[in-house]
Write an enzyme that holds these catalytic residues in place. Structure first.
Site, PDB file in Angstrom:
ATOM      1  N   LYS A 140      -0.899   4.342   4.167  1.00  0.00           N
ATOM      2  CA  LYS A 140      -1.929   3.442   5.238  1.00  0.00           C
ATOM      3  C   LYS A 140      -0.921   3.737   6.635  1.00  0.00           C
ATOM      4  O   LYS A 140      -0.443   2.582   6.903  1.00  0.00           O
ATOM      5  CB  LYS A 140      -1.905   2.766   4.346  1.00  0.00           C
ATOM      6  CG  LYS A 140      -2.590   1.818   4.418  1.00  0.00           C
ATOM      7  CD  LYS A 140      -3.010   0.297   4.170  1.00  0.00           C
ATOM      8  CE  LYS A 140      -3.734  -0.313   4.409  1.00  0.00           C
ATOM      9  NZ  LYS A 140      -5.266   0.376   5.022  1.00  0.00           N
ATOM     10  N   HIS A 173       0.992  -0.950  -0.519  1.00  0.00           N
ATOM     11  CA  HIS A 173       0.355   0.299   0.159  1.00  0.00           C
ATOM     12  C   HIS A 173       1.443   1.356   0.233  1.00  0.00           C
ATOM     13  O   HIS A 173       2.284   0.857  -0.161  1.00  0.00           O
ATOM     14  CB  HIS A 173      -1.265   0.258   0.742  1.00  0.00           C
ATOM     15  CG  HIS A 173      -2.023  -0.752   1.008  1.00  0.00           C
ATOM     16  ND1 HIS A 173      -2.351  -2.236   1.556  1.00  0.00           N
ATOM     17  CD2 HIS A 173      -3.480  -0.528   0.366  1.00  0.00           C
ATOM     18  CE1 HIS A 173      -2.910  -2.662   0.975  1.00  0.00           C
ATOM     19  NE2 HIS A 173      -4.473  -1.283   0.482  1.00  0.00           N
TER      20      HIS A 173
END
Length: 240
Positions: A139, A135
């Site tokens: 995040k 990600h």
């Protein structure tokens, strides 16, 4: 519909745009700077709330919705250690709580493929399963909620694994599923389930190209939710 946005970061902005394009009204956009405005809202004018904030804010937002009788769609992850208390509050108030680790239709199909493959691989003793997720660096939680859902689905469907563990440079026990997390910009989300043996590898992968699929899924769930009660998931929405 009249929609309350809880969390106005990148996802909140995309959800707002898509909701307005689909003809909905945004009652308010709440984030850390104006959270006090929640108490000023007329909840009779809110059909549903969509919650995409941060783990440390999500539980408070959900509790506010459940106490006020506002159905809430939750996409924030990283708070599931408090899931039982939130679920109990939902039941106490006869509320409506819809949580998903991922609202993408493709990811939810991927969950089903993952469980099916896990069942097939249970008797193939030469293979070792693992999960990897990638990600963007913004995040906060690791592993991702989607990776946790994949791990839980694999463990439920394959008796060779009893638990999952975040792999941080050391091997895990034989009955433990290794999950690894990487944070690389601008990746919106890639999840890989791999079965490795000395002979070959079997790999399934889902790669998101943007956040659009997550946001559209959340808005579609919000459109579906009014009139429903209880603790709901994508299995209920998609009727898998």
């Amino acid at each position: 519909m009249n929609i309350l946005i809880l969390g106005y970061g990148k996802m909140g902005k995309i959800i707002t745009r898509i909701a307005e394009e689909r003809g909905h009204q945004i009652v308010a956009k709440i984030n850390i700077e104006n959270v006090a405005d929640l108490e000023k809202l007329d909840t009779s004018q809110i059909d549903v709330a969509i919650e995409f904030s941060q783990p440390d804010a999500a539980v408070g937002n959900m509790e506010w919705c459940l106490k006020k009788g506002v159905p809430v769609v939750v996409g924030t992850t990283g708070w599931l250690d408090q899931k039982e208390q939130v679920s109990a509050l939902c039941r106490l108030n006869n509320g409506t709580l819809f949580h998903a680790s991922n609202f993408s239709i493709g990811v939810n199909i991927f969950f089903k493929v993952n469980a099916y493959l896990a069942r097939m691989m249970q008797d193939q003793k030469g293979y070792r399963a693992s999960i990897e997720e990638i990600h963007h660096t913004e995040k906060k939680d690791a592993p991702s909620g989607t990776a946790i859902s994949l791990a839980e689905g694999l463990i439920e469907s394959n008796a060779n694994y009893k638990k999952w563990e975040l792999q941080e440079g050391k091997p895990v026990a034989e009955n433990t599923l290794a999950v690894s997390s990487k944070r690389i910009d601008p990746a919106p989300g890639t999840h890989i389930v791999r079965y490795r043996s000395e002979i070959d590898d079997i790999t399934i992968q889902h790669e998101a190209h943007s956040r659009e699929g997550f946001a559209l899924g959340a808005v579609k769930v919000a459109e579906w939710l009014p009139g429903k009660k209880g603790i709901l998931s994508m299995n209920d929405f998609l009727d898998f």
